[in-house]
Motif scaffolding. Sequence first.
Motif, mmCIF file in Angstrom:
data_model
loop_
_atom_site.group_PDB
_atom_site.id
_atom_site.type_symbol
_atom_site.label_atom_id
_atom_site.label_comp_id
_atom_site.label_asym_id
_atom_site.label_seq_id
_atom_site.Cartn_x
_atom_site.Cartn_y
_atom_site.Cartn_z
ATOM 1 N N LEU A 357 0.889 -1.013 0.042
ATOM 2 C CA LEU A 357 -0.029 0.079 -0.016
ATOM 3 C C LEU A 357 0.877 1.261 0.048
ATOM 4 C CD1 LEU A 357 -2.770 1.224 -0.064
ATOM 5 C CD2 LEU A 357 -2.714 1.097 2.423
ATOM 6 N N LYS A 358 1.940 0.946 0.510
ATOM 7 C CA LYS A 358 2.791 2.247 0.637
ATOM 8 C C LYS A 358 3.327 2.939 -0.594
ATOM 9 C CE LYS A 358 5.313 -0.364 3.761
ATOM 10 N NZ LYS A 358 6.183 -0.754 4.870
ATOM 11 N N LEU A 359 3.396 2.048 -1.619
ATOM 12 C CA LEU A 359 3.575 2.130 -2.964
ATOM 13 C C LEU A 359 2.642 2.544 -3.671
ATOM 14 C CD1 LEU A 359 5.735 2.555 -5.375
ATOM 15 C CD2 LEU A 359 5.598 -0.168 -5.771
ATOM 16 N N TYR A 360 1.463 1.978 -3.392
ATOM 17 C CA TYR A 360 0.327 2.299 -4.410
ATOM 18 C C TYR A 360 -0.397 3.561 -3.935
ATOM 19 C CZ TYR A 360 -4.390 1.026 -6.505
ATOM 20 O OH TYR A 360 -5.660 1.050 -7.112
ATOM 21 N N LEU A 361 -0.337 3.843 -2.761
ATOM 22 C CA LEU A 361 -0.937 5.315 -2.230
ATOM 23 C C LEU A 361 -0.179 6.227 -2.887
ATOM 24 C CD1 LEU A 361 -3.425 6.465 -0.897
ATOM 25 C CD2 LEU A 361 -2.073 6.669 0.981
ATOM 26 N N SER A 362 1.294 6.179 -2.724
ATOM 27 C CA SER A 362 1.995 7.083 -3.496
ATOM 28 C C SER A 362 2.245 7.341 -4.941
ATOM 29 C CB SER A 362 3.749 6.596 -3.117
ATOM 30 O OG SER A 362 4.104 6.387 -1.661
ATOM 31 N N LEU A 363 1.955 6.241 -5.571
ATOM 32 C CA LEU A 363 1.648 6.249 -6.989
ATOM 33 C C LEU A 363 0.424 6.929 -7.431
ATOM 34 C CD1 LEU A 363 2.726 2.747 -8.724
ATOM 35 C CD2 LEU A 363 3.704 4.891 -9.166
ATOM 36 N N LEU A 364 -0.696 6.496 -6.560
ATOM 37 C CA LEU A 364 -1.853 7.243 -6.848
ATOM 38 C C LEU A 364 -1.618 8.733 -6.752
ATOM 39 C CD1 LEU A 364 -4.487 4.995 -5.205
ATOM 40 C CD2 LEU A 364 -4.124 5.040 -7.665
ATOM 41 N N ALA A 365 -0.989 8.989 -5.897
ATOM 42 C CA ALA A 365 -0.757 10.647 -5.440
ATOM 43 C C ALA A 365 0.145 11.048 -6.309
ATOM 44 C CB ALA A 365 -0.125 10.524 -4.038
#
Length: 478
Positions: A357-365
């Motif tokens: 999730l740490k990567l996914y949320l960063s990518l989404l942001a």
Amino acid sequence: MNIHEKFDGSPQQRRELWRLVTEQLDAFASDTESFPVAPLLEREKIKKWVEQPELDEGLGAEKALDHVLQGMKTYTVHTTHPSYYGLFNPRASFPSVLADTITAAFNPQMAAWSHAPFANEVESFLIGQLAGKLGYSNSDGVFTSGGAEANQTAVLCALNEHFPHYGQSGLMGIGKRPLLYCSTEVHHSVIKAARSSGLGSESVRQIPVDKSQRMDCIPLENAIREDIHKGHQPFMVIATAGTTGTGSIDPLKDVGKIVDNYGLWFHVDAAYGGALALSSRHRHYLQGIERSDSLTFDIHKWPSVPMGCSAFITSHEQILSKTFGTSTDYMPRDASGLPVIDPFTHSIQWSRRFIGLKLYLSLLAFGWNGYQQMIDDMMDRGEYLGKTLRKAGWQICNDANLPVICFTPGSEGKSVEQICREVVWSGKAWISVYPIDGIPALRACITNYLTSNTDVDKLVGLLERIRKGETLAPTSGA
Ligand SMILES: *Cc1c(COP(=O)(O)O)cnc(C)c1O
């Protein structure tokens, strides 16, 4: 107070505690620079701080929070400080910090797909995306706690691929000595992986490096040939893309050719350097990685998320299931009709945190373009650091493509160790010492996306004062 109130708090108390935490964390994030980079290492004082609170009844959440935050602020090497030039420990992007909080609050169980379908689909998606960036067309993979677990996963997959009965009869069934090859600059987690997989450290052949600290291919091929001649069983070569000491990238294409000739498993430990794949300007340094059988890529290094978050990625779609597949009666089977994989059959870990999730949320942001911009920026900063040191008369002793600079004073006077100690004592920056060909050098690595050219100037200014003989009073501890 009943147990419910103790463990959960009332909605009102919770809101108050969230407010306290966010206020304090945000003050720290805005003001990281005002803290000494490294703390005084006063063990007795620290122990006392840890052990003194009354624990039979506890302090209550509010006081407890103060106690912990005080400890973290005072007794930590602040890897999030822009003047921390250390060992790939990043400042974590804000969305990634939020992601870890969300993960903790939902506490999804990743072991079974059906228990955490969203989280599991996010991770599968990200593995595919990363594999694509690194040039794999077919892929499988798993998020791991760190590079050490990813490297261990690689050794186990290679053993299972090369020795089909390894899972049943273990090393005893092989008869000959299985050997893996890497350079003398390899990360020691590989040696640990050899020790803990039953191979033993004597099964690791450490190949000499060339003048740029890259694995030398001639002794590599000679060693493989000789070992086969002696009746041993080479099964794996591990190249490093971004060595810990000097940021060197082994010649991946040439190593790949040798590995192909002998039918071995080719693993690239790109724990640090893998992030270059996120930049179209710098991706070319990794040429040849796309032909590897597997790779390690630490998201909690350059991509700047909180520890622990790494990825093991392989071009062999079945090997993880073959290596870790197992069935039990007590795991949920709700997804048995679906074409999905339960991660517990796919990884060293069983119960597992939602790491991705740490990567996914960063990518989404901020998207892949945000990552590209960050990598390019930090590469430029590394170049600026090298240039500024050279201009001030320091001698650069590595020619890494990554923003890791190793250097010596280039003049008589204080030793490298003394200079390093004084930098760390000053509390104004953190650097380390790394021996190159046995000769100690100072090592500074751009690990923080906040580090600016002005910060770099400050570091070089500090080094200058120390080299010229000024002694800075210790405000922190090495
Ligand atoms: C950091 C590192 C590792 C170990 O990874 P962890 O995430 O610390 O477990 C392995 N290999 C290389 C090249 C590294 O830089």
